[in-house]
Write a protein that holds these residues in place. Structure first.
Motif, PDB file in Angstrom:
ATOM      1  N   VAL A 195       0.836  -1.193   0.000  1.00  0.00           N
ATOM      2  CA  VAL A 195       0.000   0.000   0.000  1.00  0.00           C
ATOM      3  C   VAL A 195       0.872   1.245   0.000  1.00  0.00           C
ATOM      4  CG1 VAL A 195      -1.720   1.350   1.267  1.00  0.00           C
ATOM      5  CG2 VAL A 195      -1.919  -1.140   1.174  1.00  0.00           C
ATOM      6  N   SER A 196       0.661   2.090  -0.997  1.00  0.00           N
ATOM      7  CA  SER A 196       1.358   3.371  -1.096  1.00  0.00           C
ATOM      8  C   SER A 196       0.591   4.251  -2.074  1.00  0.00           C
ATOM      9  CB  SER A 196       2.802   3.177  -1.557  1.00  0.00           C
ATOM     10  OG  SER A 196       3.509   4.404  -1.443  1.00  0.00           O
ATOM     11  N   GLN A 197       1.009   5.521  -2.184  1.00  0.00           N
ATOM     12  CA  GLN A 197       0.366   6.406  -3.153  1.00  0.00           C
ATOM     13  C   GLN A 197       0.615   5.919  -4.576  1.00  0.00           C
ATOM     14  OE1 GLN A 197       1.115   7.770  -0.159  1.00  0.00           O
ATOM     15  NE2 GLN A 197      -0.974   8.514   0.119  1.00  0.00           N
ATOM     16  N   GLU A 198      -0.265   6.322  -5.502  1.00  0.00           N
ATOM     17  CA  GLU A 198      -0.199   5.828  -6.877  1.00  0.00           C
ATOM     18  C   GLU A 198       1.142   6.121  -7.538  1.00  0.00           C
ATOM     19  OE1 GLU A 198      -3.618   7.793  -8.455  1.00  0.00           O
ATOM     20  OE2 GLU A 198      -4.903   6.012  -8.220  1.00  0.00           O
ATOM     21  N   PHE A 199       1.755   7.279  -7.228  1.00  0.00           N
ATOM     22  CA  PHE A 199       3.016   7.625  -7.887  1.00  0.00           C
ATOM     23  C   PHE A 199       4.188   6.795  -7.370  1.00  0.00           C
ATOM     24  CE2 PHE A 199       2.405  10.743  -4.426  1.00  0.00           C
ATOM     25  CZ  PHE A 199       3.517  10.458  -3.644  1.00  0.00           C
ATOM     26  N   HIS A 200       4.030   6.125  -6.230  1.00  0.00           N
ATOM     27  CA  HIS A 200       5.130   5.374  -5.618  1.00  0.00           C
ATOM     28  C   HIS A 200       4.943   3.868  -5.681  1.00  0.00           C
ATOM     29  CE1 HIS A 200       6.919   3.557  -1.808  1.00  0.00           C
ATOM     30  NE2 HIS A 200       7.984   3.992  -2.431  1.00  0.00           N
ATOM     31  N   ILE A 201       3.718   3.417  -5.879  1.00  0.00           N
ATOM     32  CA  ILE A 201       3.427   2.002  -5.707  1.00  0.00           C
ATOM     33  C   ILE A 201       4.172   1.117  -6.699  1.00  0.00           C
ATOM     34  CG2 ILE A 201       1.362   2.001  -7.191  1.00  0.00           C
ATOM     35  CD1 ILE A 201       1.901   0.085  -3.847  1.00  0.00           C
ATOM     36  N   ARG A 202       4.409   1.595  -7.919  1.00  0.00           N
ATOM     37  CA  ARG A 202       5.105   0.755  -8.896  1.00  0.00           C
ATOM     38  C   ARG A 202       6.565   0.531  -8.490  1.00  0.00           C
ATOM     39  NH1 ARG A 202       2.295  -0.239 -13.603  1.00  0.00           N
ATOM     40  NH2 ARG A 202       0.368   0.958 -13.834  1.00  0.00           N
ATOM     41  N   GLU A 248      -4.482  10.556  -4.684  1.00  0.00           N
ATOM     42  CA  GLU A 248      -4.406  11.839  -3.988  1.00  0.00           C
ATOM     43  C   GLU A 248      -4.804  12.951  -4.954  1.00  0.00           C
ATOM     44  OE1 GLU A 248      -3.906  12.225  -0.862  1.00  0.00           O
ATOM     45  OE2 GLU A 248      -3.000  10.304  -0.259  1.00  0.00           O
ATOM     46  N   ARG A 249      -5.331  14.032  -4.419  1.00  0.00           N
ATOM     47  CA  ARG A 249      -5.701  15.156  -5.269  1.00  0.00           C
ATOM     48  C   ARG A 249      -4.441  15.843  -5.803  1.00  0.00           C
ATOM     49  NH1 ARG A 249      -5.153  20.092  -2.911  1.00  0.00           N
ATOM     50  NH2 ARG A 249      -4.793  20.144  -0.657  1.00  0.00           N
ATOM     51  N   LEU A 250      -4.580  16.431  -6.979  1.00  0.00           N
ATOM     52  CA  LEU A 250      -3.457  17.127  -7.600  1.00  0.00           C
ATOM     53  C   LEU A 250      -3.059  18.341  -6.770  1.00  0.00           C
ATOM     54  CD1 LEU A 250      -1.644  17.244 -10.145  1.00  0.00           C
ATOM     55  CD2 LEU A 250      -3.346  18.753 -11.163  1.00  0.00           C
ATOM     56  N   SER A 251      -1.770  18.461  -6.493  1.00  0.00           N
ATOM     57  CA  SER A 251      -1.244  19.579  -5.704  1.00  0.00           C
ATOM     58  C   SER A 251       0.217  19.770  -6.050  1.00  0.00           C
ATOM     59  CB  SER A 251      -1.394  19.311  -4.201  1.00  0.00           C
ATOM     60  OG  SER A 251      -0.580  18.213  -3.817  1.00  0.00           O
ATOM     61  N   GLY A 252       0.815  20.827  -5.520  1.00  0.00           N
ATOM     62  CA  GLY A 252       2.238  21.054  -5.747  1.00  0.00           C
ATOM     63  C   GLY A 252       3.084  19.930  -5.183  1.00  0.00           C
TER      64      GLY A 252
END
Length: 226
Positions: free
Chosen positions: A151-158, A178-182
């Protein structure tokens, strides 16, 4: 004062500069492409995740009061949902405890028990998950994990999937949106550099910073739950 590099003036020079730029761009993107290719089909939403005996939750920082950061809380909420839905029987929380006043694993465990209603005897802590590779390598060699959900955020899971594969774990990932942010954009761009490091770690599988001794707490949970 050093001079700024000049742009080539000739057609041949400009062509070579463009070719060099393209080669560098391709080289920079290759590790990210490798991550996507090797993990294709194994990133799921909570509702479509397969079952696995263990779910590994990676640390993602603490607030100043020592409680999980927003992103870490989202990871823990997702792991709790997997447990309550019957998709997993034990949770391994892995994070940084390199100093006396910073303890990710205990904060993660406390959150799961007090906020998410996970039984205390179903949560195991790894205090030396200083980075993704350490977490994956120790999950396999120290805690004996061979089959897991990550389990991790979508940008890190791969990246987590690829490294746990290299460590010898048959894994599927659950990506937390997660919502788009800086911060999201920065973290996503940082993953490009992380992919380069991951490619090296997957190829050479270095020993974790703290390689042992063998921990049997997960074995005991799974033998009781079976």
């Amino acid at each position: 004062m050093p001079r700024m590099p000049r742009m080539p003036r000739t057609v041949r020079g400009k062509r070579r500069a463009l070719q060099a730029f393209m080669l560098l761009t391709v080289a920079a993107l290759l590790p990210s492409a490798w991550l996507h290719m090797t993990t294709d089909g194994r990133v799921h939403a909570v509702g479509s995740a397969p079952s696995a005996p263990v779910t590994v939750v990676f640390g993602a920082g603490l607030r100043q009061d020592g409680e999980p950061s927003q992103w870490l809380a989202h990871r823990l909420d997702t792991a709790a949902e997997l447990y309550h839905s019957g998709r997993t029987r034990a949770l391994l929380v892995t994070g940084d405890n390199s100093t006396d006043d910073y303890n990710e694993p205990d904060a993660m465990r406390r959150y799961l028990i007090e906020t998410s209603g996970i039984p205390a005897d179903r949560v195991v802590t790894d205090y030396a998950g200083f980075n993704t590779w350490n977490s994956c390598a120790r999950a396999r060699s120290v805690f004996g994990v061979t089959d897991a959900l990550l389990v991790s955020q979508e940008f890190h899971i791969r990246r987590a999937l690829a490294l746990c594969d290299a460590a010898g774990i048959d894994a599927h990932g659950v990506g937390v949106p997660e919502r788009l942010s800086g911060v999201w954009i920065f973290s996503t761009l940082r993953e490009m550099a992380g992919a380069v490091t991951a490619a090296f770690q997957a190829a050479f599988t270095p020993s974790p910073d703290f390689p042992g001794p063998r921990e049997t707490s997960l074995d005991e949970i799974l033998s009781e739950a079976s």
